[in-house]
Design a protein around this motif. Sequence first.
Motif, short mmCIF file in Angstrom:
data_model
loop_
_atom_site.label_atom_id
_atom_site.label_comp_id
_atom_site.label_asym_id
_atom_site.label_seq_id
_atom_site.Cartn_x
_atom_site.Cartn_y
_atom_site.Cartn_z
N GLU A 164 0.93 -1.23 0.35
CA GLU A 164 0.12 -0.23 -0.15
C GLU A 164 1.09 1.60 0.61
OE1 GLU A 164 -2.98 -0.31 3.14
OE2 GLU A 164 -3.69 -2.09 2.62
N CYS A 165 0.97 2.33 -0.66
CA CYS A 165 1.33 3.59 -1.33
C CYS A 165 0.99 4.03 0.16
CB CYS A 165 1.04 4.13 -2.14
SG CYS A 165 1.69 3.20 -3.76
N GLU A 166 2.78 4.90 1.20
CA GLU A 166 2.53 5.21 1.73
C GLU A 166 1.77 7.05 1.68
OE1 GLU A 166 6.11 5.30 4.14
OE2 GLU A 166 5.36 3.24 4.62
N SER A 167 1.62 7.31 2.77
CA SER A 167 1.47 8.80 2.50
C SER A 167 2.42 9.93 1.55
CB SER A 167 1.23 10.36 4.03
OG SER A 167 0.69 11.01 3.30
N GLY A 168 2.46 10.77 0.43
CA GLY A 168 3.01 11.50 0.01
C GLY A 168 3.97 10.55 -1.30
N TYR A 169 3.34 9.11 -1.67
CA TYR A 169 4.11 8.54 -2.40
C TYR A 169 2.11 8.23 -3.70
CZ TYR A 169 7.68 7.74 -0.20
OH TYR A 169 9.59 7.31 -0.09
N GLN A 170 2.11 7.81 -5.02
CA GLN A 170 1.41 7.37 -5.77
C GLN A 170 2.00 6.18 -6.53
OE1 GLN A 170 0.80 10.63 -7.89
NE2 GLN A 170 2.32 10.40 -9.84
N VAL A 171 0.49 5.32 -7.02
CA VAL A 171 0.34 4.36 -7.77
C VAL A 171 1.84 4.02 -8.70
CG1 VAL A 171 -0.58 2.62 -8.90
CG2 VAL A 171 -1.58 3.29 -6.67
N GLN A 172 2.27 3.91 -9.66
CA GLN A 172 3.04 4.24 -10.60
C GLN A 172 3.03 2.69 -11.58
OE1 GLN A 172 7.21 3.15 -11.07
NE2 GLN A 172 7.22 5.18 -12.83
N GLU A 173 2.02 1.77 -10.87
CA GLU A 173 2.15 0.48 -11.73
C GLU A 173 1.29 -0.34 -10.66
OE1 GLU A 173 4.14 -3.50 -13.88
OE2 GLU A 173 5.42 -1.44 -13.26
N LYS A 174 -0.14 -0.70 -11.26
CA LYS A 174 -0.38 -0.99 -10.40
C LYS A 174 -0.01 -2.80 -10.06
CE LYS A 174 -5.65 -2.45 -9.88
NZ LYS A 174 -7.02 -2.39 -10.31
N GLY A 175 -1.12 -3.73 -9.35
CA GLY A 175 0.07 -4.83 -8.53
C GLY A 175 -1.17 -5.76 -9.75
N THR A 176 -0.10 -6.97 -10.11
CA THR A 176 -0.74 -8.16 -10.56
C THR A 176 -0.60 -9.28 -9.69
OG1 THR A 176 1.15 -8.63 -11.90
CG2 THR A 176 -0.11 -7.34 -12.92
N HIS A 177 -1.42 -10.53 -10.45
CA HIS A 177 -1.09 -11.65 -9.50
C HIS A 177 0.46 -12.02 -9.38
CE1 HIS A 177 -5.73 -12.80 -9.80
NE2 HIS A 177 -5.87 -12.25 -10.39
N VAL A 178 0.70 -11.85 -9.87
CA VAL A 178 2.30 -12.32 -10.41
C VAL A 178 3.40 -10.70 -9.88
CG1 VAL A 178 2.44 -14.11 -11.92
CG2 VAL A 178 2.80 -11.65 -12.88
N SER A 179 2.79 -9.73 -9.63
CA SER A 179 3.90 -8.85 -9.28
C SER A 179 3.64 -7.78 -8.49
CB SER A 179 4.30 -7.36 -9.91
OG SER A 179 3.33 -7.29 -10.75
N ASP A 180 4.09 -7.24 -7.69
CA ASP A 180 3.58 -6.14 -6.51
C ASP A 180 3.11 -4.62 -6.84
OD1 ASP A 180 3.23 -5.42 -4.03
OD2 ASP A 180 5.28 -5.25 -2.78
N MET A 181 2.66 -4.10 -6.19
CA MET A 181 2.85 -2.37 -6.53
C MET A 181 3.11 -2.03 -6.43
SD MET A 181 -0.72 -1.13 -6.47
CE MET A 181 -1.80 -1.35 -5.42
N VAL A 182 3.96 -1.26 -7.75
CA VAL A 182 4.89 -0.08 -7.50
C VAL A 182 4.54 1.62 -6.99
CG1 VAL A 182 7.28 0.62 -9.14
CG2 VAL A 182 6.02 -1.44 -9.67
N CYS A 183 5.47 1.82 -5.91
CA CYS A 183 4.71 3.09 -5.58
C CYS A 183 6.40 3.62 -5.71
CB CYS A 183 4.35 3.55 -3.78
SG CYS A 183 3.56 1.83 -3.87
N VAL A 184 6.03 5.29 -6.11
CA VAL A 184 6.88 6.24 -6.73
C VAL A 184 6.39 7.50 -5.58
CG1 VAL A 184 6.90 5.24 -8.50
CG2 VAL A 184 5.26 7.06 -8.71
N GLU A 185 7.12 8.01 -5.41
CA GLU A 185 7.12 9.86 -5.12
C GLU A 185 6.57 10.74 -5.47
OE1 GLU A 185 9.77 12.58 -1.81
OE2 GLU A 185 11.13 11.75 -3.71
N THR A 186 5.04 11.11 -4.88
CA THR A 186 4.29 12.42 -5.64
C THR A 186 5.30 13.74 -6.05
OG1 THR A 186 2.41 11.29 -4.10
CG2 THR A 186 1.99 13.37 -5.47
#
Length: 316
Positions: A164-186
């Motif tokens: 789960e992306c923390e405060s100050g970060y946003q989702v760059q790439e949504k997770g799938t069944h074989v990969s995790d969620m990718v978060c980047v700094e807003t």
Amino acid sequence: MRVSVLVLLVCEQLLVLTSAQSRCDPLTQYDQAGQCCTMCAPGTRMLSPSLCLTPQCAECGQHEYQNRYNTEPRCKPQPYCDPNKNMEDSQPASKKKQSTCSCLRGFHCSSDVCVTCVPHTTCNPGQRAKSIGNHTQDTVCESCPEGSFSVSTSWNSVCTKWTECESGYQVQEKGTHVSDMVCVETPRNQGGLIAAAAVFGSVLIIIVLVCCLCRAGDTRQRAKGCLESCRGDREKLPREPSPLLFTQVDETENDPELQLSQEDEDMKIPEENLEGEREELVSEGVLSENGQFVTQERGKDSIQPQQETQAQTSMD
């Protein structure tokens, strides 16, 4: 009458047999010629039954067992768990009970009669083990539920929840069944950064221009001084106000009272002081030898008396 007698005789015999059997413990004793003899304990075997109450017993050997009180001269062999068939003893070796073979971790029996073990089914990435295999059954796999993923290939695979992306970060790439969620700094406010950069740039430009003008002013002053020294008397530059251009007006000429007061003051000043001041003015070029105030024009090296300067000016 005869039937009754026969029944009575049968009952008496049954009572005799029952009483005789009840005298010996069926678990730890045995009957020998009407005498209750002691058996050997579990994990041992009987060497000689000669002594009824204290028999000679010996411990079972390696890979042998005896699970009850007995009068047996030999122990029973333990079953062999063949490691080449992916089998092992399910419990530590014991001489008091029979061992059981089980499959190694990650294997299960190939049939109901477990003579060999085969590997569990492996779950692919994006799957998890719905039920993990054991000694008797295989692994059952299923897809990871929404919001989780798995990257391993294993018979006991589990799915991990997306990050789960923390405060100050946003989702760059949504997770799938074989990969995790990718978060980047807003990213920060671009407009504010541009405005700050523009202000900083403007201030920097102003500072640079001021420095250039100051240097240009110094250059002009130096060029102006050189030009004045080269031209000399050929060209008159604009004059700058100087206290030497103004002649001192004696206010006492038109006012008799002031003349008298001034004469009194002059009488009070020592004559040697007046002579000293006159010599200083002559040496500084303010008075001529005749006692006249003199002025110096810009660009001229000679000093002329004030009267001569005024006469020259009237002629011009």
